[in-house]
Scaffold this active site. Sequence first.
Site, PDB file in Angstrom:
ATOM      1  N   HIS A 261       4.200   8.377 -13.261  1.00  0.00           N
ATOM      2  CA  HIS A 261       3.689   7.429 -12.266  1.00  0.00           C
ATOM      3  C   HIS A 261       4.736   6.352 -11.946  1.00  0.00           C
ATOM      4  O   HIS A 261       5.076   6.144 -10.767  1.00  0.00           O
ATOM      5  CB  HIS A 261       2.402   6.790 -12.811  1.00  0.00           C
ATOM      6  N   GLU A 262       5.247   5.708 -12.969  1.00  0.00           N
ATOM      7  CA  GLU A 262       6.220   4.627 -12.729  1.00  0.00           C
ATOM      8  C   GLU A 262       7.499   5.172 -12.107  1.00  0.00           C
ATOM      9  O   GLU A 262       8.169   4.478 -11.335  1.00  0.00           O
ATOM     10  CB  GLU A 262       6.525   3.862 -14.020  1.00  0.00           C
ATOM     11  N   HIS A 265       7.082   5.036  -8.431  1.00  0.00           N
ATOM     12  CA  HIS A 265       7.389   3.687  -7.926  1.00  0.00           C
ATOM     13  C   HIS A 265       8.910   3.481  -7.888  1.00  0.00           C
ATOM     14  O   HIS A 265       9.452   2.940  -6.929  1.00  0.00           O
ATOM     15  CB  HIS A 265       6.773   2.624  -8.843  1.00  0.00           C
ATOM     16  N   GLU A 291       1.907   2.552  -4.020  1.00  0.00           N
ATOM     17  CA  GLU A 291       1.037   3.369  -4.864  1.00  0.00           C
ATOM     18  C   GLU A 291       1.008   4.816  -4.363  1.00  0.00           C
ATOM     19  O   GLU A 291       0.804   5.744  -5.151  1.00  0.00           O
ATOM     20  CB  GLU A 291      -0.372   2.756  -4.869  1.00  0.00           C
TER      21      GLU A 291
HETATM   22 ZN   LIG Z   1       1.176   2.108  -9.764  1.00  0.00          ZN
END
Ligand SMILES: [Zn+2]
Lengths: 493, 493
Positions: A261-262, A265, A291
């Site tokens: 997830h990161e 980003h 997001e």
């Molecule tokens: Zn996030």
Amino acid sequence: MSNYDQLTAHYQTISHFNHAQSMLGWDAAANMPAGGNDARSKAMAELSVHVHRLSTQPQLGEWFDKAQQELLSTEQQSSLREMKRQWQQATIVPEDLVQAQSIAGSKCEHAWRSQRPANDWEGFEKNWKEVVKLSREEAKIRSEALGSTPYDAMLDKFEPGTTTASLDTLFSDVKTWLPELIEKALDKQNSQSIIMPSGTFSTANQKALGVETMKLLKFDFDHGRLDQSVHPFCGGVPSDVRITTRYDEKDFVQALMGIVHETGHARYEQGLPKAFAGLPVGEARSMGVHESQSLFFEMQIGRSKPFISHLSQLSANAFNAHQDPVFAEENLYKIYTQVEKGFIRVDADELTYPAHVIMRYEIERDLINGVIEHTDVPALWDEKMKASLGLSTKGNYQNGCMQDIHWTDGAFGYFPSYTLGAMYAAQYKATMQQTVDIDGAIKSGDLSPIFKWLSDNIWSQASLHTTDDLIKRATGETLNAAHFRKHLETRYL
Amino acid sequence: MSNYDQLTAHYQTISHFNHAQSMLGWDAAANMPAGGNDARSKAMAELSVHVHRLSTQPQLGEWFDKAQQELLSTEQQSSLREMKRQWQQATIVPEDLVQAQSIAGSKCEHAWRSQRPANDWEGFEKNWKEVVKLSREEAKIRSEALGSTPYDAMLDKFEPGTTTASLDTLFSDVKTWLPELIEKALDKQNSQSIIMPSGTFSTANQKALGVETMKLLKFDFDHGRLDQSVHPFCGGVPSDVRITTRYDEKDFVQALMGIVHETGHARYEQGLPKAFAGLPVGEARSMGVHESQSLFFEMQIGRSKPFISHLSQLSANAFNAHQDPVFAEENLYKIYTQVEKGFIRVDADELTYPAHVIMRYEIERDLINGVIEHTDVPALWDEKMKASLGLSTKGNYQNGCMQDIHWTDGAFGYFPSYTLGAMYAAQYKATMQQTVDIDGAIKSGDLSPIFKWLSDNIWSQASLHTTDDLIKRATGETLNAAHFRKHLETRYL
Ligand SMILES: [Zn+2]
Ligand SMILES: [Zn+2]
């Protein structure tokens, strides 16, 4: 020097102080010993004051007026628009209100840290009342300036261009099909057996696994790092992105997907255009679009079968456990797509997550618009949790309306970003698969065609266009919840 | 608000930006990936410009004039004196000269990084000429303001109050006895056999050993960290001191004593008075006094027999090698007190180190005072190396006058600090042992009586007194090289 150039130089100066602020924030979370907190807080507060001073400097208004008369390229016009947007955001709320909010928010959040475990709604309510009151004042001022409803004006901070009208449409659509989909998915999973990880997964091995996974996702280690912090986040600056995670030595599953997830980003930040480095137009478009990248990585790539096949291999290697059935592809896939109705948003799976967001949206919308009062929130929470997930939170504040940090310091308008992001991500996938063999690319271990699409359509576009334009240029239409529904149905039915 | 209070607030503001600068510098050395360098350099340059602007703000002159008329306590008077000193340091040199020096220094240093390995004196000389010229201009301006010789004015930057006259006296004394002492020590060691470490000493084990050693030295890990960087240093801020080291997996000896040294710097910073945090009067007294702390830790504590007994134990534990004769007390002591004549200052042992410093002092003094030219330096270097250590550097520039970074960017006046520090440290020891059982405290593993003395006499005094006063209050006399001589004779004869 033209007024446009003067503005450009000014915002680049601001970005240098923001660089310092960002790195100090990362360091505070990832490195700083507790005893360093006092001096660090003062230094960061000083930087904030300074950035605010630069962002509201009196001559800016004149520079903006004059720059608008100058001959500018399309990109320069976008740049000017985004500088002006940041200037308006910085100047719109009077300083004494900003300060009152900061004090009330800190007080509320600080007390919340012990009130939440104590389930102390009464104590919390006393502080929160002031936070809500000040946020409503802020929303009123913003709404007058923007000519919008108060809640729309708050949304504008995080998701410029997004309105209550559009969210109501999107979310009411989701509400028509989500509950049934959740039930069907639960039914289907009832017959499944899952082997959960047990035993010790050392931090060192988990970190090595994380790094391997980041390499597969082409995180650029020449422009970033992976570290540890209590609350995982993506920080730093585009040329040096610092992502963090938290390891649980009893289970590697969460930290691993958290890193995926990161990394989403991070690749957005790393992929922002160098030509606009340090300028508002060169920044990520919005919270929701940010997001959409992390969730594209987590949901569209990370939890796909071919990617989980890689994770199966990599994790069995990392823990030297090739015979352990926990790491079998099928089993890992079941773990990563398990659906469960729960109280806590941050622990929620992909399918139930939107339910958590939508009820928060409905509550904060009505709260900011003055339709309900802050004392109505616990009962509404209970009602909406029962309706959406069949769980009662009556008297259970700590796992109810007191669970999130967002409202403690007045970040009303932020929650929708999470589900907007998931929806954008599903919509990208629908378009991307028309030209890219997504599963094939993941299977091959060379995901670059996927990243090229994201780079061309999202990363390189930074804030050159409005969110609606960005999405339309990328996918041919504005946000359409049908793609999200299709994605969820394909995966969970 | 009084003018004094206004000044205090102003310098505290400056300290917050310095906090950011300091942490960004540490991060650049300890964490930052190479790709982050460009944005980081810009951010740090911006902070420098901002701090310079604050430090030279026009109204400061008036505030200082008026504050001097205000009723101030003794401590406030010291505080005012130190603020004023920093203000004068910041304003004394015209900005265009500072900028020219910065450009010439960067250019010279950058080229030196490849010229030194190539032994390219001719290339170096072309850049260095400009650095020397500008440093002489700086020295001239400073000397006119201070009414001193040019070199004294440069000394004043690093060692306020220290003069050529006092250094000439101290160093000419050292020169009368050091060469013979070195010869005698070498003779004595000729008959010794030393077992040098060999094999692999993992970074993880070395770090664990470093941490154990820092605990013995009561480094406060709630207010600091140990990390790695190419060039070891002590950075951060007093409430969060960041020390670094460099590990060589073939040898643990240097990194370990390096950590002891940096811990000395760190404890000085950690021990500075909280009441003056963020103010010039609350900072370390001078470079020489700072080095007196690191060298007290390294030379007076670290290389003492009872401390090496601890290191013997701790390192045998860390590498799980209790039978290995390398880690025997006697052998480690021999390693840590080995004397060797060499070309390179940073590799020099305690006994030959002053010879390296004194010849640099003599050369830079005459260079800045215009007695010699920069082209005279190689020949002078050769001459002085032969006289002091019997080594010729003819044609060997890379291990001669091109070996240090200091002169490349014009840090003339810095070198004496190293030997002043060693001398101060020996003098503290001579006084301390009148009231503290130093060896007994080290042996017992509870070194707090030693640290209490340092805290009472040095750390807590920060910059409340001039260096001379500080030393006199601590030891009853100003700097006296006899203590240093006695220390060396006791250890090496
Ligand atoms: Zn996030
Ligand atoms: Zn040192």
